[in-house]
Design a protein around this motif. Structure first.
Motif, PDB file in Angstrom:
ATOM      1  N   ASP A 250       0.810  -1.211   0.000  1.00  0.00           N
ATOM      2  CA  ASP A 250       0.000   0.000   0.000  1.00  0.00           C
ATOM      3  C   ASP A 250       0.847   1.266   0.000  1.00  0.00           C
ATOM      4  O   ASP A 250       0.358   2.349  -0.334  1.00  0.00           O
ATOM      5  N   ARG A 253       2.565   1.212  -3.917  1.00  0.00           N
ATOM      6  CA  ARG A 253       1.609   1.489  -4.994  1.00  0.00           C
ATOM      7  C   ARG A 253       1.341   2.972  -5.186  1.00  0.00           C
ATOM      8  O   ARG A 253       0.744   3.371  -6.194  1.00  0.00           O
ATOM      9  N   ALA A 261       2.250  -2.150  -9.196  1.00  0.00           N
ATOM     10  CA  ALA A 261       3.145  -2.261  -8.046  1.00  0.00           C
ATOM     11  C   ALA A 261       3.238  -3.724  -7.642  1.00  0.00           C
ATOM     12  O   ALA A 261       2.259  -4.471  -7.741  1.00  0.00           O
ATOM     13  N   ARG A 277      -0.601  -5.026  -7.488  1.00  0.00           N
ATOM     14  CA  ARG A 277      -1.664  -4.038  -7.519  1.00  0.00           C
ATOM     15  C   ARG A 277      -1.544  -3.207  -8.796  1.00  0.00           C
ATOM     16  O   ARG A 277      -0.438  -2.940  -9.266  1.00  0.00           O
ATOM     17  N   SER A 278      -2.667  -2.819  -9.370  1.00  0.00           N
ATOM     18  CA  SER A 278      -2.664  -1.891 -10.498  1.00  0.00           C
ATOM     19  C   SER A 278      -3.651  -0.771 -10.216  1.00  0.00           C
ATOM     20  O   SER A 278      -4.547  -0.920  -9.372  1.00  0.00           O
ATOM     21  N   LYS A 279      -3.497   0.348 -10.916  1.00  0.00           N
ATOM     22  CA  LYS A 279      -4.309   1.519 -10.624  1.00  0.00           C
ATOM     23  C   LYS A 279      -5.555   1.623 -11.496  1.00  0.00           C
ATOM     24  O   LYS A 279      -6.641   1.892 -10.998  1.00  0.00           O
TER      25      LYS A 279
END
Length: 319
Positions: A250, A253, A261, A277-279
């Motif tokens: 967290d 990212r 990330a 993780r992707s945005k």
């Protein structure tokens, strides 16, 4: 996969005299909160209920004060394995670890989950990838069972909802409505926000400092979308509970210019779990599946083995 109706699952649960509920390996707030909430609801109907999660990882400290957590069974031999058995928040039977055999022996097996990669593996599958968390699906079942919400059940559900939406940073509108209902039912939102998001041991600060100092940015990855990654090796994990390393993703990212990330965590020498993780633009499910894992479009993961450079190169090469 054919998704079973909440009515069909409620009939199976409500018609049983005893139910076993299984959470997944490396238990997080959604699987534990969902399992405990469903267990508490079924107990109000007079059922004999057992809730368990597989090892070897221990229950995260923040979850040990959830209502019902002290009754969790952690030894597989202690499980009776009732005829009706429910898996909560596990994308596949492998996520049940050593408890997968308990699930397979059930006369009626039920899957409740929200992972896109879940193709269904029970007799009755309630899988909804459009749900922000498994906890909201359990709430639908509790409503179908006509069990009134109380503060204990609501608190367990709130833990799953709050964490799987990143403290509501990427929550859908319906999740805010559910949160309001849970808070109205007696959840101490301030207390649980502190416990779930804002409490770490002092040693965590040193671990984070060292890990972030070696973070790497690969701007050309994923056709220029960009990747940022950090490595939490086994030395960094010494003296640190596994759940503390989960928080690193967290932080990583937040890097501007990186759509993806990744955090590589060496839980045992040469044995890694990888959080992705992707945005916005990148679907992580095919990436995770290609590496033997799964998850959601913007939050997935997998396991790998090898040296740090080997596991990093496999992901970077794929991207």
């Amino acid at each position: 996969m054919t998704t079973a109706s909440t009515a069909a699952i409620a009939d199976a649960l409500g018609g049983a005299s005893a139910v076993t509920i299984l959470c997944h390996v490396r238990p997080d707030a959604d699987t534990i909160g969902s399992g405990l909430a469903l267990g508490l609801a079924l107990k109000t109907r007079g059922l004999d209920v057992e809730v368990s999660y597989p090892g070897p990882e221990s229950l995260p400290v923040a979850l040990r004060d959830l209502p019902g957590a002290r009754d969790l069974l952690v030894e597989p031999d202690a499980l009776k394995g009732h005829d009706v058995t429910v898996s909560v928040d596990a994308a596949g039977p492998d996520r049940l670890g050593e408890l997968a055999a308990v699930f397979e022996r059930a006369v009626t097996s039920v899957v409740v989950d929200h992972h896109m990669s879940n193709g269904g593996f029970g007799d009755l599958d309630f899988v909804d990838p459009d749900a922000d968390c498994t906890a909201v699906l359990v709430l639908r079942l509790i409503d179908e069972l006509d069990v009134p919400l109380n503060a204990d059940i609501a608190t367990c559900l709130y833990a799953g909802l709050a964490t799987d939406t990143g403290s509501f940073k990427w929550a859908r509108p319906d999740s805010f409505r559910v949160a309001a209902r849970l808070l109205d039912s007696g959840v101490d939102g301030r207390r649980w926000s502190r416990a779930l998001f804002d409490t770490h041991p002092f040693s965590w600060l040193s671990m984070v400092a060292g890990v972030l100092a070696s973070a790497t940015f690969v701007p050309e990855a994923a056709d220029g979308a960009g990747l940022v990654y950090a490595v939490v090796d086994h030395d960094a994990m010494v003296g640190m509970s596994w759940e503390e390393s989960e928080s690193i993703i967290d932080i990583v990212r937040t890097t501007a210019g990186a759509e993806i990330a990744a955090v590589f965590k060496e839980i045992e020498p040469a044995s890694w779990t990888v959080s992705l993780r992707s945005k916005a633009s990148v679907d992580l499910v095919p990436i995770a599946r290609a590496l033997g894992g799964g998850g959601h479009r913007h939050a997935s993961g997998y396991s790998d083995t090898g040296s740090a450079s080997e596991v990093v190169d496999r992901l970077v090469g794929l991207l």
